[in-house]
Design a protein around this motif. Structure first.
Motif, PDB file in Angstrom:
ATOM      1  N   UNK A 101      75.813  49.040  93.998  1.00 45.31           N
ATOM      2  CA  UNK A 101      75.334  49.173  92.622  1.00 45.31           C
ATOM      3  C   UNK A 101      74.280  48.132  92.275  1.00 45.31           C
ATOM      4  N   UNK A 102      74.379  46.934  92.869  1.00 40.28           N
ATOM      5  CA  UNK A 102      73.397  45.898  92.625  1.00 40.28           C
ATOM      6  C   UNK A 102      73.346  45.422  91.186  1.00 40.28           C
ATOM      7  N   UNK A 103      74.471  45.475  90.487  1.00 38.49           N
ATOM      8  CA  UNK A 103      74.495  45.134  89.062  1.00 38.49           C
ATOM      9  C   UNK A 103      75.651  44.211  88.749  1.00 38.49           C
ATOM     10  N   UNK A 104      75.502  43.452  87.667  1.00 36.94           N
ATOM     11  CA  UNK A 104      76.585  42.614  87.147  1.00 36.94           C
ATOM     12  C   UNK A 104      77.417  43.493  86.218  1.00 36.94           C
ATOM     13  N   UNK A 105      78.542  43.972  86.719  1.00 36.22           N
ATOM     14  CA  UNK A 105      79.359  44.912  85.964  1.00 36.22           C
ATOM     15  C   UNK A 105      80.100  44.244  84.807  1.00 36.22           C
ATOM     16  N   UNK A 106      80.379  42.964  84.933  1.00 39.13           N
ATOM     17  CA  UNK A 106      81.005  42.248  83.822  1.00 39.13           C
ATOM     18  C   UNK A 106      80.031  42.135  82.655  1.00 39.13           C
ATOM     19  N   UNK A 107      78.759  41.932  82.945  1.00 40.08           N
ATOM     20  CA  UNK A 107      77.757  41.910  81.884  1.00 40.08           C
ATOM     21  C   UNK A 107      77.740  43.243  81.159  1.00 40.08           C
ATOM     22  N   UNK A 108      77.774  44.338  81.903  1.00 40.65           N
ATOM     23  CA  UNK A 108      77.778  45.656  81.281  1.00 40.65           C
ATOM     24  C   UNK A 108      79.038  45.853  80.433  1.00 40.65           C
ATOM     25  N   UNK A 109      80.150  45.385  80.948  1.00 41.47           N
ATOM     26  CA  UNK A 109      81.422  45.490  80.230  1.00 41.47           C
ATOM     27  C   UNK A 109      81.381  44.719  78.914  1.00 41.47           C
ATOM     28  N   UNK A 110      80.920  43.479  78.958  1.00 43.03           N
ATOM     29  CA  UNK A 110      80.871  42.648  77.755  1.00 43.03           C
ATOM     30  C   UNK A 110      79.950  43.269  76.711  1.00 43.03           C
ATOM     31  N   UNK A 111      78.787  43.741  77.148  1.00 41.39           N
ATOM     32  CA  UNK A 111      77.844  44.357  76.213  1.00 41.39           C
ATOM     33  C   UNK A 111      78.449  45.599  75.567  1.00 41.39           C
ATOM     34  N   UNK A 112      79.153  46.411  76.359  1.00 38.32           N
ATOM     35  CA  UNK A 112      79.768  47.630  75.824  1.00 38.32           C
ATOM     36  C   UNK A 112      80.876  47.296  74.834  1.00 38.32           C
ATOM     37  N   UNK A 113      81.672  46.275  75.119  1.00 43.03           N
ATOM     38  CA  UNK A 113      82.722  45.858  74.195  1.00 43.03           C
ATOM     39  C   UNK A 113      82.135  45.441  72.864  1.00 43.03           C
ATOM     40  N   UNK A 114      81.110  44.638  72.905  1.00 47.12           N
ATOM     41  CA  UNK A 114      80.522  44.139  71.658  1.00 47.12           C
ATOM     42  C   UNK A 114      79.875  45.266  70.862  1.00 47.12           C
ATOM     43  N   UNK A 115      79.366  46.269  71.544  1.00 46.44           N
ATOM     44  CA  UNK A 115      78.790  47.423  70.858  1.00 46.44           C
ATOM     45  C   UNK A 115      79.859  48.172  70.059  1.00 46.44           C
ATOM     46  N   UNK A 116      81.095  48.146  70.556  1.00 42.97           N
ATOM     47  CA  UNK A 116      82.195  48.847  69.893  1.00 42.97           C
ATOM     48  C   UNK A 116      83.066  47.907  69.051  1.00 42.97           C
ATOM     49  N   UNK A 117      82.636  46.667  68.886  1.00 46.24           N
ATOM     50  CA  UNK A 117      83.406  45.673  68.130  1.00 46.24           C
ATOM     51  C   UNK A 117      84.793  45.455  68.736  1.00 46.24           C
ATOM     52  N   UNK A 118      84.825  45.423  70.051  1.00 45.42           N
ATOM     53  CA  UNK A 118      86.036  45.157  70.820  1.00 45.42           C
ATOM     54  C   UNK A 118      85.891  43.793  71.490  1.00 45.42           C
ATOM     55  N   UNK A 119      86.970  43.036  71.552  1.00 46.63           N
ATOM     56  CA  UNK A 119      86.915  41.683  72.117  1.00 46.63           C
ATOM     57  C   UNK A 119      87.123  41.744  73.630  1.00 46.63           C
ATOM     58  N   UNK A 120      86.197  41.201  74.424  1.00 48.43           N
ATOM     59  CA  UNK A 120      86.369  41.207  75.876  1.00 48.43           C
ATOM     60  C   UNK A 120      87.257  40.062  76.355  1.00 48.43           C
TER      61      UNK A 120
END
Length: 408
Positions: A101-120
């Protein structure tokens, strides 16, 4: 006794999602597949080359959590196989940025959580099947462990907490907890620090820096704070079937009704529920998992107010062991569990029996109504004795656990 606000805030979240996701998800045989099934090293070493979650995985996961009523998500940033979903910044190349995948999946996870107002929240293993230092030079391994956790603490903004698991693998070892927790506090002073005590020591209090005890797949119990210097929360983690990570051939699913009952029982003891999902190799949820979350979310949506802030009322319901009361100031919340259908019935009957709840309450009640539809609930109050005449289940509906709000 020290009482910290961020711990009390954690308790008000009430309900979170646990996510076991990693290389093992490709195999579809559970998160312990490498160890339990003896997967050869060379076969497991090929998995990073196949690991390529869909771009939308994190956004879809956070949306599913939001729909279920979860206020936080705890993601396995590194599980026991040693593979990291985050950029290890040169510590090793056994991580998602070096995978297909070549990606930082935790970064994607954190960004998605904050978009939904969910705490990572971040799960991080303590044991490691991949890193040789774990077996050959334990003090050096602990430095590697702390360096990994430090990346999580400093590179992703404010997080809700870090959830550790695996100290039980070396129960007699010095895990240098002071250094580990002290480092976390230096970056994330209000992050919940949780160290799973596993199946063998549910609810056990540990190091002073820990902020919550755990009940892994076990019914929470009231905590005894006598002589304890610090107030801590509690959290019970549960799974839908028999594996935490995706297992294609695991069909041993619990019912949504069981999950709803467990969530209610967690709140009875003031404990959070952390409900697990195991995404498939591409990061998408199994259809059954998504459907279960949707059904649980319907229940949470009806009783949102009752499962967040209110705390155990410590009022005994004398005639029903399963029903209970929560309290928030002059507001009380009566949780009524569905009685099993009669053994001789082949159709759900329109039962009109009186399922009364009897308890002592030294306050004058003004009103009682069902939270899901606003209908008034009949009750009598003679001095301190209250009898609530509940007929919670008529033909055509079964909410498993129904909640009535009592205003005093």
């Amino acid at each position: 006794m020290i009482v910290k606000k961020y711990i009390q805030d954690f308790e008000k979240l009430g309900f979170g999602m646990f996510v076991h996701f990693g290389l093992y998800s490709i195999l579809g045989k559970g998160e312990w597949a490498k160890f339990s099934l003896g997967v050869p090293d060379e076969e497991y070493a090929a998995l990073p080359g196949l690991f390529q979650p869909r771009r939308e995985w994190a956004a879809e996961l956070a949306a599913a959590a939001k729909g279920a009523g979860c206020k936080y998500i705890t993601l396995t940033t590194r599980h026991h196989d040693g593979f990291s979903l985050f950029d290890t910044c040169g510590l090793c190349d056994y991580d998602a940025p070096h995978a297909a995948c070549g990606r930082d999946l935790v970064r994607e996870f954190v960004d998605a959580c904050r978009e939904q107002d969910i705490i990572p929240f971040f799960y991080h293993t303590l044991l490691d099947w991949h890193e040789p230092l774990y077996r050959t030079d334990f003090p050096a391994y602990l430095k590697y462990l702390r360096a990994s956790v430090e990346i999580l603490c400093k590179n992703y903004g404010k997080i809700g907490g870090i959830w550790f698991d695996g100290m039980w693998d070396k129960p007699e070892a010095d895990w240098e907890e002071d250094a580990l927790y002290g480092m976390i506090r230096s970056y994330q002073p209000e992050a919940m620090i949780i160290n799973n005590t596993g199946l063998s020591a549910r609810g056990e209090l540990g190091h002073l820096e820990l902020d919550s005890v755990t009940f892994e797949r076990g019914k929470p119990q009231p905590l005894n704070f006598e002589g304890v210097p610090k107030y801590v929360a509690s959290e019970m983690c549960e799974i839908f079937a028999d594996h935490w990570g995706y297992a294609k051939e695991d069909l041993a699913y619990r019912s949504p009704a069981e999950i709803i009952c467990e969530l209610a029982e967690c709140r009875k003891y003031g404990s959070n529920m952390l409900l697990n999902v195991g995404p498939m190799g591409d990061g998408t949820l199994r259809r059954m998992d998504a459907a279960m979350l949707e059904l649980v979310g319907e229940w949470v949506g009806r009783y949102e107010e009752a499962i967040r802030v209110p705390r155990p009322a410590h009022i005994e319901i004398t005639n029903k062991e399963e029903d209970f009361l929560l309290q928030d100031g002059d507001q009380y919340y009566l949780f009524c569990f569905r009685l099993p259908m009669r053994a001789d019935a082949n159709v759900a009957q329109n039962e009109e029996a009186d399922f009364s709840d009897v308890f002592e309450l030294p306050k004058q009640i003004k009103s009682i109504f069902w939270m899901d539809n606003g209908e008034a609930v009949d009750f009598t109050q003679e001095k301190n004795q209250v009898t609530v005449h509940t007929v919670p289940y008529r033909y055509g509906r079964n909410l498993v656990v129904r909640v009535a709000k009592i205003s005093c």
